[in-house]
Design a protein around this motif. Structure first.
Motif, PDB file in Angstrom:
ATOM      1  N   GLU A   1      -7.561   8.492  -2.832  1.00 37.74           N
ATOM      2  CA  GLU A   1      -6.532   8.001  -3.745  1.00 37.74           C
ATOM      3  C   GLU A   1      -5.202   7.844  -3.018  1.00 37.74           C
ATOM      4  O   GLU A   1      -4.490   6.842  -3.200  1.00 37.74           O
ATOM      5  CB  GLU A   1      -6.371   8.972  -4.920  1.00 37.74           C
ATOM      6  CG  GLU A   1      -5.370   8.492  -5.962  1.00 37.74           C
ATOM      7  CD  GLU A   1      -5.181   9.480  -7.100  1.00 37.74           C
ATOM      8  OE1 GLU A   1      -4.275   9.252  -7.922  1.00 37.74           O
ATOM      9  OE2 GLU A   1      -5.921  10.476  -7.165  1.00 37.74           O
ATOM     10  N   GLY A   2      -4.860   8.810  -2.175  1.00 41.73           N
ATOM     11  CA  GLY A   2      -3.620   8.739  -1.414  1.00 41.73           C
ATOM     12  C   GLY A   2      -3.596   7.560  -0.461  1.00 41.73           C
ATOM     13  O   GLY A   2      -2.573   6.878  -0.318  1.00 41.73           O
ATOM     14  N   GLN A   3      -4.731   7.292   0.190  1.00 41.40           N
ATOM     15  CA  GLN A   3      -4.809   6.154   1.098  1.00 41.40           C
ATOM     16  C   GLN A   3      -4.662   4.832   0.345  1.00 41.40           C
ATOM     17  O   GLN A   3      -4.011   3.901   0.825  1.00 41.40           O
ATOM     18  CB  GLN A   3      -6.132   6.183   1.867  1.00 41.40           C
ATOM     19  CG  GLN A   3      -6.292   5.073   2.890  1.00 41.40           C
ATOM     20  CD  GLN A   3      -5.221   5.102   3.967  1.00 41.40           C
ATOM     21  OE1 GLN A   3      -4.712   6.162   4.297  1.00 41.40           O
ATOM     22  NE2 GLN A   3      -4.881   3.955   4.512  1.00 41.40           N
ATOM     23  N   TYR A   4      -5.246   4.780  -0.837  1.00 37.62           N
ATOM     24  CA  TYR A   4      -5.101   3.579  -1.679  1.00 37.62           C
ATOM     25  C   TYR A   4      -3.623   3.351  -2.025  1.00 37.62           C
ATOM     26  O   TYR A   4      -3.120   2.225  -1.930  1.00 37.62           O
ATOM     27  CB  TYR A   4      -5.931   3.723  -2.954  1.00 37.62           C
ATOM     28  CG  TYR A   4      -5.547   2.735  -4.027  1.00 37.62           C
ATOM     29  CD1 TYR A   4      -5.933   1.406  -3.934  1.00 37.62           C
ATOM     30  CD2 TYR A   4      -4.762   3.132  -5.119  1.00 37.62           C
ATOM     31  CE1 TYR A   4      -5.558   0.484  -4.914  1.00 37.62           C
ATOM     32  CE2 TYR A   4      -4.386   2.221  -6.090  1.00 37.62           C
ATOM     33  CZ  TYR A   4      -4.788   0.899  -5.981  1.00 37.62           C
ATOM     34  OH  TYR A   4      -4.406  -0.004  -6.940  1.00 37.62           O
ATOM     35  N   LEU A   5      -2.937   4.417  -2.407  1.00 40.14           N
ATOM     36  CA  LEU A   5      -1.512   4.301  -2.750  1.00 40.14           C
ATOM     37  C   LEU A   5      -0.696   3.857  -1.551  1.00 40.14           C
ATOM     38  O   LEU A   5       0.199   3.009  -1.666  1.00 40.14           O
ATOM     39  CB  LEU A   5      -0.985   5.642  -3.271  1.00 40.14           C
ATOM     40  CG  LEU A   5      -1.481   6.087  -4.645  1.00 40.14           C
ATOM     41  CD1 LEU A   5      -1.022   7.513  -4.925  1.00 40.14           C
ATOM     42  CD2 LEU A   5      -0.976   5.152  -5.733  1.00 40.14           C
ATOM     43  N   ASP A   6      -0.999   4.426  -0.379  1.00 40.97           N
ATOM     44  CA  ASP A   6      -0.288   4.069   0.844  1.00 40.97           C
ATOM     45  C   ASP A   6      -0.414   2.573   1.116  1.00 40.97           C
ATOM     46  O   ASP A   6       0.574   1.888   1.429  1.00 40.97           O
ATOM     47  CB  ASP A   6      -0.855   4.876   2.014  1.00 40.97           C
ATOM     48  CG  ASP A   6       0.015   4.804   3.261  1.00 40.97           C
ATOM     49  OD1 ASP A   6       1.151   4.306   3.169  1.00 40.97           O
ATOM     50  OD2 ASP A   6      -0.443   5.245   4.325  1.00 40.97           O
ATOM     51  N   MET A   7      -1.600   2.044   0.982  1.00 45.56           N
ATOM     52  CA  MET A   7      -1.846   0.620   1.218  1.00 45.56           C
ATOM     53  C   MET A   7      -1.201  -0.239   0.132  1.00 45.56           C
ATOM     54  O   MET A   7      -0.642  -1.299   0.416  1.00 45.56           O
ATOM     55  CB  MET A   7      -3.346   0.358   1.311  1.00 45.56           C
ATOM     56  CG  MET A   7      -4.010   1.030   2.503  1.00 45.56           C
ATOM     57  SD  MET A   7      -5.808   0.924   2.471  1.00 45.56           S
ATOM     58  CE  MET A   7      -6.041  -0.836   2.707  1.00 45.56           C
ATOM     59  N   ARG A   8      -1.263   0.231  -1.095  1.00 43.02           N
ATOM     60  CA  ARG A   8      -0.678  -0.534  -2.204  1.00 43.02           C
ATOM     61  C   ARG A   8       0.840  -0.601  -2.087  1.00 43.02           C
ATOM     62  O   ARG A   8       1.451  -1.625  -2.406  1.00 43.02           O
ATOM     63  CB  ARG A   8      -1.068   0.094  -3.549  1.00 43.02           C
ATOM     64  CG  ARG A   8      -0.768  -0.806  -4.746  1.00 43.02           C
ATOM     65  CD  ARG A   8      -1.078  -0.118  -6.045  1.00 43.02           C
ATOM     66  NE  ARG A   8      -0.043   0.854  -6.402  1.00 43.02           N
ATOM     67  CZ  ARG A   8      -0.054   1.571  -7.511  1.00 43.02           C
ATOM     68  NH1 ARG A   8      -1.057   1.467  -8.368  1.00 43.02           N
ATOM     69  NH2 ARG A   8       0.913   2.436  -7.774  1.00 43.02           N
ATOM     70  N   PHE A   9       1.440   0.484  -1.621  1.00 41.81           N
ATOM     71  CA  PHE A   9       2.895   0.526  -1.485  1.00 41.81           C
ATOM     72  C   PHE A   9       3.416  -0.528  -0.508  1.00 41.81           C
ATOM     73  O   PHE A   9       4.567  -0.942  -0.610  1.00 41.81           O
ATOM     74  CB  PHE A   9       3.354   1.911  -1.022  1.00 41.81           C
ATOM     75  CG  PHE A   9       3.338   2.958  -2.112  1.00 41.81           C
ATOM     76  CD1 PHE A   9       3.029   2.620  -3.430  1.00 41.81           C
ATOM     77  CD2 PHE A   9       3.632   4.285  -1.824  1.00 41.81           C
ATOM     78  CE1 PHE A   9       3.009   3.583  -4.425  1.00 41.81           C
ATOM     79  CE2 PHE A   9       3.623   5.258  -2.819  1.00 41.81           C
ATOM     80  CZ  PHE A   9       3.312   4.901  -4.124  1.00 41.81           C
TER      81      PHE A   9
END
Length: 198
Positions: free
Chosen positions: A18-26
């Motif tokens: 989930e954190g990696q997804y957020l990092d990429m989305r940001f």
């Protein structure tokens, strides 16, 4: 005990994804706040180090209160590590870090210095940042402009201040642990992260 560790590992893997997804989305999201940033790294670096500390305490048969302190210590240590990582990417010495300076900005990542800058500057400067980040690729002139903006808004000092705040919190957790002779390495670990240059 094995089932508990398996559950913690599986839970943390999900959190890190989930954190990696957020990092990429940001990277493609405007208006990322400091709160957003800390939420994201809490699910990446913090989650990973928290798992390591918590499992270590659990395997060592620490009581529940001590396991919780180790868990919080690992969480905060993750925040501390990531902010230092962002600091080194922005202001570190390439020869010491072993990687290209400003690589996060070149990749349009919303690291901590950039998030602080985007939440500190004027509407005009923010529009300038948006225009640069809308390009297919940033160039050296863009980087120089961003670094000048960071200097103007004292972003480096703000990052160092946050590091010091988290360092003080880590010291309080260490105090709560009342370290035995086998645990004093934790003090060395914290200082190693604080002083690392790569």
């Amino acid at each position: 005990k094995k089932s508990t560790l398996s559950f913690l590992l599986a839970e943390t893997i999900g959190t890190i994804c989930e954190g990696q997804y957020l990092d990429m989305r940001f990277e493609k999201t405007e208006g990322v706040t400091e709160k957003d940033y800390f939420f994201m790294i809490s699910k990446k670096t913090s989650a990973l180090i928290q798992l390591s500390m918590k499992c270590g305490a659990f395997i060592a048969n620490a009581d529940s209160a001590r396991v919780q302190i180790y868990s919080q210590l690992g969480f905060d240590l993750g925040l501390f590590f990531q902010i230092q990582d962002d600091y080194l990417d922005t202001w570190g010495d390439e020869e010491k870090t072993g990687k290209k300076k400003h690589s996060d900005i070149f990749q349009k990542k919303k690291n901590y210095p950039f998030v602080l800058l985007s939440n500190s500057c004027s509407a005009h400067s923010l529009e300038l940042l948006r225009n640069m980040y809308s390009k297919d690729q940033l160039n050296e002139n863009d980087i120089n402009t961003i670094m000048c903006m960071m200097d103007k808004h004292s972003i480096k000092a703000k990052v160092l201040s946050k590091q010091e705040e988290i360092h003080n919190k880590l010291q309080l957790s260490i105090k709560d642990l009342c370290l035995n002779e086998k645990e004093v390495y934790l003090l060395e670990l914290i200082e190693m992260i604080r002083k690392r240059e790569r």
